[in-house]
Write an enzyme that holds these catalytic residues in place. Sequence first.
Site, PDB file in Angstrom:
ATOM      1  N   HIS A  20      -9.230 -13.462  -0.345  1.00 25.14           N
ATOM      2  CA  HIS A  20      -9.599 -14.866  -0.425  1.00 25.14           C
ATOM      3  C   HIS A  20      -9.431 -15.535   0.938  1.00 25.14           C
ATOM      4  CE1 HIS A  20      -9.182 -15.352  -5.102  1.00 25.14           C
ATOM      5  NE2 HIS A  20     -10.058 -14.426  -4.735  1.00 25.14           N
ATOM      6  N   GLU A  61      -7.533 -17.942   2.024  1.00 26.19           N
ATOM      7  CA  GLU A  61      -6.162 -18.140   2.513  1.00 26.19           C
ATOM      8  C   GLU A  61      -5.612 -16.864   3.142  1.00 26.19           C
ATOM      9  OE1 GLU A  61      -6.493 -20.652  -1.337  1.00 26.19           O
ATOM     10  OE2 GLU A  61      -7.423 -18.876  -0.457  1.00 26.19           O
ATOM     11  N   CYS A  67      -3.072 -16.646  -4.397  1.00 24.74           N
ATOM     12  CA  CYS A  67      -2.947 -17.226  -3.052  1.00 24.74           C
ATOM     13  C   CYS A  67      -1.801 -18.234  -2.984  1.00 24.74           C
ATOM     14  CB  CYS A  67      -4.257 -17.889  -2.641  1.00 24.74           C
ATOM     15  SG  CYS A  67      -5.591 -16.692  -2.346  1.00 24.74           S
ATOM     16  N   GLU A  88     -38.877 -20.027 -10.866  1.00 24.01           N
ATOM     17  CA  GLU A  88     -40.052 -20.123  -9.997  1.00 24.01           C
ATOM     18  C   GLU A  88     -41.373 -20.218 -10.759  1.00 24.01           C
ATOM     19  OE1 GLU A  88     -40.427 -17.576  -6.670  1.00 24.01           O
ATOM     20  OE2 GLU A  88     -38.559 -18.232  -5.762  1.00 24.01           O
TER      21      GLU A  88
END
Length: 340
Positions: free
Chosen positions: A51, A53, A87, A284
Amino acid sequence: MTPDELFMLRALELARLGIGRVSPNPQVGCVIVHDGKIIGEGWHQKYGGPHAEVNAINSVTDKSLLEQATVYVNLEPCSHFGKTPPCADLLIAQRVRKLVVANVDSNPLVGGKGLAKLQAAGIETVVGVLDQQARELNKRFFTFVEQQRPYIILKWAETADGFIARSNFDSKWISNEYSRQLAHRWRSEEDAILVGSRTAAHDNPALTVRDWSGRNPVRIVIDRHLKLSDSLHLFDGNTPTLCYNLIQEKTEKCTTWVKIPEAEFLKNLVADLHQRNIQSLIIEGGAQTLKAFLNENLWDEARVFKARQSFGSGIAAPTFHGNLKETLDVMDDELQIWVR
């Protein structure tokens, strides 16, 4: 602009580098500041990888400075074990002085728990710096978590007189080559791309990224009664493809046929995409498919190229109500970005 906003702006710049690579995780950037100077920074680069951090702390040369450092991150640090350790625990272990966050994570697995853990460890926390910009950046993630469906982008090109295709369903080429290249970049940034059966049959699109570099989105086609030819590019087995229908469930190579009920067909479709961890979807065409999503109010953003050429007659472009967010010139095309 305050110093906190300035460093958070840098965190957002870093977070954007992860677009198209980290889904279904959010885009996150992290900046570490000591005595007014950046000593480390990083971003979440790839799903399953470290991640933001972690990457930011690893970039700090003198780790002893972390105890007097402020960490800026656009989303609350995670507090649970997923593909990587929490984290929040890492920041506590490094004994950082202060944490500045833009958004609280609305994922129930986190939802304030990371901040609570950091506060309990004596780390000062500030929440809400550039919160609107940060939420816009992670609009896909927040829609996915809070509305239990992908973030849905409608995209089409229309002529100056309001047609999306000729009467024979031919829609090539309304927009210019630069607009088409931009559309390929968008494909690389979203998890999935969808067309209806009429577009699949008449245009035989590959729905892959060719005029840009990046991953191919998951291809999706609606073919309720399974009338499409298996010789179409969509069924070439080269890219994961989902075919939503009323008849059968099966998987062959990279193609999966998904049977869903006719009642609330589109709502069932987007609910199934949520279960498959598809966080964003770009549609689309064709005109009937776009109108169907608009009628069900299943859209978040519309990207409309307005070209200078006219057809005189043909298949009318969708009409809708939204808020015009931005207008850009792409050579001689005008790109309008609308939000619901």
